[in-house]
Design an enzyme around this catalytic site. Structure first.
Site, PDB file in Angstrom:
ATOM      1  N   GLU A 114      37.762 -23.317 -49.248  1.00 14.45           N
ATOM      2  CA  GLU A 114      36.318 -23.605 -48.299  1.00 14.45           C
ATOM      3  C   GLU A 114      35.342 -24.195 -49.376  1.00 14.45           C
ATOM      4  O   GLU A 114      34.797 -23.555 -50.268  1.00 14.45           O
ATOM      5  CB  GLU A 114      35.944 -22.359 -47.637  1.00 14.45           C
ATOM      6  CG  GLU A 114      36.642 -21.636 -46.582  1.00 14.45           C
ATOM      7  CD  GLU A 114      35.882 -20.376 -45.919  1.00 14.45           C
ATOM      8  OE1 GLU A 114      34.801 -20.276 -46.283  1.00 14.45           O
ATOM      9  OE2 GLU A 114      36.679 -19.761 -45.372  1.00 14.45           O
ATOM     10  N   GLU A 124      39.025 -13.729 -47.690  1.00 11.52           N
ATOM     11  CA  GLU A 124      38.016 -12.958 -48.706  1.00 11.52           C
ATOM     12  C   GLU A 124      38.022 -11.474 -48.694  1.00 11.52           C
ATOM     13  O   GLU A 124      37.004 -10.962 -48.468  1.00 11.52           O
ATOM     14  CB  GLU A 124      36.424 -13.576 -48.026  1.00 11.52           C
ATOM     15  CG  GLU A 124      36.378 -15.051 -48.103  1.00 11.52           C
ATOM     16  CD  GLU A 124      35.074 -15.532 -47.656  1.00 11.52           C
ATOM     17  OE1 GLU A 124      34.450 -14.786 -47.076  1.00 11.52           O
ATOM     18  OE2 GLU A 124      34.739 -16.804 -48.008  1.00 11.52           O
TER      19      GLU A 124
END
EC number: 3.2.1.23
Length: 845
Positions: A268, A197
């Site tokens: 995710e 991320e």
């Protein structure tokens, strides 16, 4: 003699040739076998391609340090039985290299063993390498010592950080290569991830951030390991990295791959919300998860990963700041590795339904129709063949919608997707749950909860400590991740003329802290404690005090709840007390931050002596607990292991805040005094893995920060999911288990495809009692059903006939089963069947 010698020589030569030929044949055979087991992993714009075959991948995050090696086999097995074919895990740098150059790959850190267990179960592995992982793990997985490297800046184009990162990355990947764990070597690792991320912080580092991402990409690509690599939440991921999505609804939020030759991957899909101390309960419904997955696959997605599939436990001090010890307990497999229904079963059925669509999804041409404002049809078909699969979506959250598709009408439930693997037959609807439900029970242990004989040892409050700083030392740097605790002491003088004499004027101590918590004493008297929260770490502690003329002594204990796990410039993040002042003096505010020197030390004496272990116990003098004790007290007692083989917990009723150990193993941080808005602790039960326990005389040690707690209220409990339920509507789609795909056609496995409710006990248990049954409009949830205004009187009788004494029972869900007199007192009500049964082993349970 010469003839015999010649014969022997010839015989020897023949044997050598034969053995050589045999060895050569065996070597060729082994090489052929090894070559056959090696799998090339590539990709295109549709999917990952493993050994030449396109795959739909259903993955679940399971983190090896968050459960024990003894738990791994059952967790992985249940994941596979839930329809997963891939396990995803982070690699935890600070677990494997807690001290620079000293590595740990044993116990819960045995990454190789974990991956080989996954391989043994015939599943793939996605390895998320970091170096930064976040994961609500202390310091985001980065080792503390990295902070102290001169000139270092984390996660940017910084020479020092890149040097240490490259060494770590190569060490882990070389280890995987040595163990032949990559798919290209015949192993299970099909996909890797570098960084995590990064787009969330990239802007802070500007061009250096872009340079760093390119460097990280080149690093793993240059190692030529034969697997693709991804970067999640990194839409500008450099080639050949695949940019992947994280979030709850990637079918709508993901802009898609940044190149046409890359597949749509979802790294995710959050199955719930992680919890922090002070949080009320939260959950994410399985209907919402199933909807999001079906939508993603309907829009060219071919890989989803559930984060988490099993959350587990943040043992010891491994959680990030304020994060609870229990992690992602609302995942399909709960903290103890038990199946959380219906989340587990409904997603399993979803995977079955998607597998029936496999050929159209991977080889068909996508088409989209928009028949109405809230309705959508997405389907894949191969022209000229019967290969076709459709997803009929209703985005109306209030009402069902009718969709006409290929000459037929389909009623789609509110905010749901129906899956038609042959473009005709509905085999699954995301909002209609036909799998069973369970409710978790914590049963007080009879064996473990004998009268406890608590002994206590109280820490000594430090007096003047050495130190030359006029500003309190930053707490992360002071503790160096060796402990949660850092002491601060100072002395200051107050002239008698500066003490207030006017009525109503009082003196106060004010401590402004950057987090996380603190305790304070003045002249040996306990003033109290204060703390921040996950959202607002900074806080001000203020307390009225009585000062004396002359010298006064202030002691503070700074308390950590873990290191930060996200954000830019983590190496420069600060916490602990920063501004200390005395208010109410006639001379004005006294700023102790600037006028006094501060002394420091770290940790508790009990920690340094290891009194949480059998060996360390003997190093201090323990006293019998008399019912009351000050803060900073250690409590110890012995207990027998709870009965059965079920998961075990300790319930921390009556306690405040601190740490728990069992037989020297760190169970985790507890914080009962930090109440949620509902007036309850965020977490009450703390998992004690069975591998921590002996049959008898287990040592329990607790370090408690707060005074006047009541350890006698604590107890041990065993965990089960013996409350099993069903909640099925008469208009629901029958289970996908009725269907299979043969010769490009979806076919029924049974002659009669009908709607049923299935109840199944775990292990060898059987249904011992029917606690609730209603065919009508019952309300509530598993563990708390009540009758509505409509109910078939024979409901319980029917369920008892079908289920009592059985390990598993199947109940037809239709009017004829429950309205045997053919009378329907509420004809206009769409009937629901709610059933709750209790599983057990009879008298032995």
């Amino acid at each position: 003699m010469r003839k015999h010698s010649l014969d022997r020589w010839l015989l020897t030569a023949v044997l050598v040739v034969l053995l050589s030929s045999s060895s050569s044949f065996a070597a060729k055979k082994d090489a052929k076998k090894k070559k056959k087991s090696n799998k090339e992993v590539t990709y295109d714009g549709t999917s990952l391609i493993i050994d030449g075959k396109r795959e739909l991948l259903y993955s679940g995050s399971i983190h090896y340090p968050r459960s024990t090696p003894e738990m791994w086999p059952s967790i992985i097995k249940r994941a596979k039985q839930g329809g997963l074919n891939t396990i995803q895990t982070y690699v935890f740098w600070n677990v494997h290299e807690p001290q620079q150059g000293k590595f740990n790959f044993s116990g819960r850190a045995d990454l190789v063993k974990f991956i080989k267990l996954i391989q043994k179960n015939g599943m793939y592995v996605t390895l998320r390498l970091g170096p930064f992982i976040q994961a609500e793990w202390t310091h985001g997985g980065l080792p503390y010592w990295l902070r102290e490297v001169p000139g270092i800046f984390f996660r940017t184009d910084n020479k020092q950080f890149k040097e240490h990162t490259e060494r770590y990355v190569r060490m882990i990947l070389d280890k995987m290569k040595e163990e032949r764990l990559f798919a290209s070597q015949g192993g299970p690792i099909i996909l890797g991830q570098i960084e995590n991320e990064y787009s969330a912080v990239q802007r802070a580092y500007k061009q250096d951030g872009l340079n760093y991402i390119k460097w990280a990409s080149n690093l793993v690509d240059s190692m030529k390991l034969g697997i693709p690599w991804v970067m999640c939440k990194q839409n500008d991921a450099p080639d050949p990295m695949i940019n992947a999505c994280n979030g709850r609804h990637c079918g709508d939020t993901f802009p898609g791959p940044n190149r046409e030759n890359k597949p749509s991957l979802w790294t995710e899909n959050w199955t719930t919300q992680f919890r922090v101390f002070g949080d009320p309960p939260t959950q994410r419904s399985v209907e919402d998860i199933a909807y999001s997955v079906a939508r993603f696959f309907s829009k060219n997605g071919t890989h989803v990963n559930y984060y988490m599939y099993h959350g587990g436990t943040n043992f010891g001090r491994t959680s990030a700041h304020y994060v609870t010890t229990r992690y992602y307990d609302d995942a399909p497999l709960d903290e103890y590795g038990l199946e959380k229904e219906p989340k587990y079963g409904h997603l399993k059925h979803l995977h079955n339904a998607l597998n029936l669509c496999k050929k159209p999804l991977l080889w068909g041409q996508p088409k989209t129709e928009k028949p109405g404002k809230d309705t959508e049809i997405r389907y894949y078909e191969q022209p000229g063949t019967k290969t076709c699969a459709a997803f009929l979506a209703n985005n109306n959250t209030e009402a069902a919608e009718t969709i006409k598709f290929k000459g037929r009408e389909y009623v789609i439930a509110p905010r749901s997707i129906s899956i038609l693997p042959d473009c005709k037959t509905v085999v699954y609807n995301t909002a209609q749950i036909v799998s069973q439900h369970t409710s978790r029970n914590f049963m007080k242990s009879k064996k473990a909860n004998k009268k406890f004989d608590f002994k206590v040892f109280t820490e000594t409050l430090p007096s003047k400590l050495e130190g030359n700083s006029y500003i309190p030392v930053e707490l992360y740097g002071l503790t160096k991740d060796k402990t949660d605790y850092g002491w601060y002491t100072t002395s200051f003088k107050v002239h008698k003329n500066h003490l207030p004499t006017k009525k109503g004027v009082k003196t106060f101590v004010r401590i402004a802290s950057l987090g996380h918590a603190l305790h304070a004493w003045l002249n040996g008297e306990y003033l109290g404690s204060g703390h921040g929260s996950h959202e607002e770490k900074s806080f001000v502690f203020q307390k009225q005090v009585t000062l004396k003329a002359g010298e006064n002594h202030l002691v503070m204990l700074g308390v950590l709840t873990g290191f930060p796990d996200s954000g830019s410039y983590m190496e420069h993040r600060y916490t602990g007390p920063r501004g200390i002042s005395i208010l109410g003096l006639t001379s004005g505010t006294l700023d102790l931050t600037e006028s006094s020197k501060w002394g420091n030390k770290i940790g508790m004496e009990g920690e340094k002596l290891g009194i949480h272990t059998e060996e360390g116990l003997k190093k201090v003098e323990w006293k019998k607990f008399t019912g009351k004790a000050p803060g900073l007290t250690w409590y110890q007692t012995y207990f027998d292991a709870p009965e059965s083989v079920s998961a075990a917990t300790i319930r921390m009723h009556g306690m405040g805040k601190g740490l728990i150990w069992v037989n020297g193993e760190g169970v985790g941080r507890y914080w009962q005094s930090f109440l949620s808005p509902l007036g309850q602790p965020t977490q009450i039960e703390y998992h004690i893995p069975r591998s921590f326990l002996k049959p008898k005389k287990n040592l329990l040690v607790i370090f408690e920060e707060e005074p006047n707690v009541k350890p006698e209220l604590m107890d041990f409990a065993i965990v089960n999911r013996d409350t099993v339920c069903s909640y099925v509507g008469e208009n629901y789609t029958p289970s996908v288990r009725h269907w299979t795909r043969k010769k490009d056609q979806v076919q029924a496995i049974t002659d009669n495809v009908s709607l049923t409710a299935t109840l199944k006990c775990s292990g060898t248990k059987k249904i011992a009692a029917v606690e609730f049954a209603s065919f009508g409009n019952p309300i509530g949830v598993c563990g708390n059903f009540t009758l509505g205004t409509c109910n078939a009187p024979v409901s319980k009788q029917v369920i008892e006939k079908h289920c009592l004494g059985k390990a598993e029972c199947v109940i037809p869900v239709n009017k004829s089963t429950f309205q045997q007199d053919k009378k329907d007192s509420c004809k206009n009500v769409v009937k629901m069947l709610a059933v709750q049964v209790k599983c057990g082993r009879g008298k032995k349970n």
